[in-house]
Design a protein around this motif. Structure first.
Motif, mmCIF file in Angstrom:
data_model
loop_
_atom_site.group_PDB
_atom_site.id
_atom_site.type_symbol
_atom_site.label_atom_id
_atom_site.label_comp_id
_atom_site.label_asym_id
_atom_site.label_seq_id
_atom_site.Cartn_x
_atom_site.Cartn_y
_atom_site.Cartn_z
ATOM 1 N N UNK A 126 0.854 -1.196 0.000
ATOM 2 C CA UNK A 126 0.000 0.000 0.000
ATOM 3 C C UNK A 126 0.887 1.243 0.000
ATOM 4 N N UNK A 127 1.919 1.218 0.848
ATOM 5 C CA UNK A 127 2.859 2.340 0.887
ATOM 6 C C UNK A 127 3.508 2.546 -0.484
ATOM 7 N N UNK A 128 3.999 1.460 -1.076
ATOM 8 C CA UNK A 128 4.660 1.531 -2.376
ATOM 9 C C UNK A 128 3.730 2.106 -3.439
ATOM 10 N N UNK A 129 2.471 1.628 -3.471
ATOM 11 C CA UNK A 129 1.502 2.095 -4.464
ATOM 12 C C UNK A 129 1.221 3.582 -4.302
ATOM 13 N N UNK A 130 0.992 4.005 -3.073
ATOM 14 C CA UNK A 130 0.660 5.410 -2.851
ATOM 15 C C UNK A 130 1.878 6.302 -3.071
ATOM 16 N N UNK A 131 3.060 5.811 -2.706
ATOM 17 C CA UNK A 131 4.293 6.560 -2.944
ATOM 18 C C UNK A 131 4.557 6.697 -4.445
ATOM 19 N N UNK A 132 4.173 5.694 -5.216
ATOM 20 C CA UNK A 132 4.310 5.725 -6.673
ATOM 21 C C UNK A 132 3.570 6.927 -7.265
ATOM 22 N N UNK A 133 2.464 7.304 -6.624
ATOM 23 C CA UNK A 133 1.665 8.453 -7.076
ATOM 24 C C UNK A 133 1.979 9.711 -6.269
ATOM 25 N N UNK A 134 3.159 9.716 -5.632
ATOM 26 C CA UNK A 134 3.633 10.876 -4.861
ATOM 27 C C UNK A 134 2.673 11.300 -3.763
ATOM 28 N N UNK A 135 2.006 10.344 -3.158
ATOM 29 C CA UNK A 135 1.110 10.652 -2.045
ATOM 30 C C UNK A 135 1.936 10.878 -0.779
ATOM 31 N N UNK A 136 1.425 11.739 0.088
ATOM 32 C CA UNK A 136 2.046 11.939 1.396
ATOM 33 C C UNK A 136 1.536 10.812 2.303
ATOM 34 N N UNK A 137 2.266 9.705 2.324
ATOM 35 C CA UNK A 137 1.823 8.501 3.018
ATOM 36 C C UNK A 137 2.870 8.059 4.036
ATOM 37 N N UNK A 138 2.402 7.616 5.174
ATOM 38 C CA UNK A 138 3.277 7.067 6.204
ATOM 39 C C UNK A 138 2.535 5.919 6.860
ATOM 40 N N UNK A 139 3.158 4.739 6.898
ATOM 41 C CA UNK A 139 2.534 3.571 7.516
ATOM 42 C C UNK A 139 3.484 3.049 8.578
ATOM 43 N N UNK A 140 2.943 2.841 9.776
ATOM 44 C CA UNK A 140 3.761 2.348 10.888
ATOM 45 C C UNK A 140 2.978 1.361 11.727
ATOM 46 N N UNK A 141 3.708 0.507 12.417
ATOM 47 C CA UNK A 141 3.105 -0.424 13.369
ATOM 48 C C UNK A 141 2.611 0.375 14.567
ATOM 49 N N UNK A 142 1.419 0.088 15.013
ATOM 50 C CA UNK A 142 0.890 0.714 16.216
ATOM 51 C C UNK A 142 1.795 0.353 17.396
ATOM 52 N N UNK A 143 1.996 1.292 18.280
ATOM 53 C CA UNK A 143 2.865 1.056 19.437
ATOM 54 C C UNK A 143 2.301 -0.027 20.354
ATOM 55 N N UNK A 144 0.979 -0.029 20.537
ATOM 56 C CA UNK A 144 0.396 -0.946 21.527
ATOM 57 C C UNK A 144 -0.590 -1.961 20.958
ATOM 58 N N UNK A 145 -0.913 -1.857 19.675
ATOM 59 C CA UNK A 145 -1.945 -2.730 19.111
ATOM 60 C C UNK A 145 -1.426 -3.499 17.898
ATOM 61 N N UNK A 146 -2.080 -4.623 17.550
ATOM 62 C CA UNK A 146 -1.594 -5.456 16.444
ATOM 63 C C UNK A 146 -2.093 -5.005 15.069
ATOM 64 N N UNK A 147 -1.821 -3.778 14.727
ATOM 65 C CA UNK A 147 -2.209 -3.281 13.409
ATOM 66 C C UNK A 147 -1.223 -2.234 12.925
ATOM 67 N N UNK A 148 -1.404 -1.881 11.652
ATOM 68 C CA UNK A 148 -0.599 -0.829 11.041
ATOM 69 C C UNK A 148 -1.438 0.433 10.963
ATOM 70 N N UNK A 149 -0.838 1.548 11.302
ATOM 71 C CA UNK A 149 -1.512 2.845 11.188
ATOM 72 C C UNK A 149 -1.159 3.446 9.832
ATOM 73 N N UNK A 150 -2.162 3.925 9.129
ATOM 74 C CA UNK A 150 -1.944 4.571 7.836
ATOM 75 C C UNK A 150 -2.220 6.052 8.004
ATOM 76 N N UNK A 151 -1.167 6.839 7.776
ATOM 77 C CA UNK A 151 -1.241 8.292 7.856
ATOM 78 C C UNK A 151 -1.178 8.850 6.440
ATOM 79 N N UNK A 152 -2.187 9.636 6.088
ATOM 80 C CA UNK A 152 -2.252 10.235 4.753
ATOM 81 C C UNK A 152 -2.370 11.751 4.922
ATOM 82 N N UNK A 153 -1.482 12.484 4.288
ATOM 83 C CA UNK A 153 -1.431 13.958 4.436
ATOM 84 C C UNK A 153 -1.391 14.356 5.913
ATOM 85 N N UNK A 154 -0.574 13.642 6.675
ATOM 86 C CA UNK A 154 -0.323 13.883 8.098
ATOM 87 C C UNK A 154 -1.517 13.573 9.011
ATOM 88 N N UNK A 155 -2.569 12.963 8.465
ATOM 89 C CA UNK A 155 -3.730 12.559 9.257
ATOM 90 C C UNK A 155 -3.793 11.028 9.347
#
Length: 183
Positions: free
Chosen positions: A57-86
């Protein structure tokens, strides 16, 4: 001497019963394998398939120059997807489409055709579902950034309709063109 009515129905519905038995056997076997795979991860870890989906997902959105950031949640078993700093969505294990792939594969196996054709269709169909799912998550992140109030419509109605609709179309294609029942 009267014929056994149960035997008559078993003979009459034999193709259907074989289909149902094969479908459920494949479904249960694949589900057990997948659950065994998931058991290798701690309850607060993200499994490898979900991490791969997040990476794609990161690679695809980065391919289109999206402001994307994906990280593992600190305390939960999921990935957080940040788009345009939200923070717009999270990718949990259920978002990796493995359950949809298991359903797809089970159906194709239940209506199997020639071994080579069946394996090719399973591999290409599974890859198609995977790519479709990565696109779904990327598009969902963008749409929920712009329309957060449409969460239920987008995540709960529209995208499942698209994914399951396309899987159904693959099944129809399989049964009509490639399975042993194709004319």
């Amino acid at each position: 001497m009267k014929k056994n009515p149960v035997k008559k129905y078993l003979v009459q519905f034999k193709p259907f019963l074989i289909f149902i038995g094969t479908f459920f056997a494949a479904y249960v076997l694949l589900t057990i394998i997948y659950k065994s795979y998931l058991n290798n991860f701690e309850s607060d870890d993200v499994d490898g398939i979900t991490l791969l989906v997040g990476s794609n997902v990161y690679w695809l959105m980065d391919l289109f120059n999206s402001d994307i950031f994906i990280q593992k949640s600190i305390s939960d078993p999921w990935l957080e997807v940040w788009y345009n700093k939200d923070y717009v969505i999270r990718i949990v294990e259920g978002c990796n489409a493995v359950s949809v792939m298991i359903l797809f594969i089970s159906f194709v196996v239940a209506f199997s055709g020639k071994i080579k054709t069946t394996l090719f269709f399973i591999l290409s169909g599974t890859l198609f579902i995977y790519i479709l799912n990565v696109g779904r998550i990327a598009l969902l992140a963008i749409l929920l950034f712009h329309y957060p109030e449409k969460l239920h419509l987008l995540h709960g109605v529209l995208f499942p309709l698209i994914i399951y609709g396309l899987v159904f179309a693959l099944w129809v294609l399989w049964v009509n063109k490639f399975s042993k029942y194709a004319k």
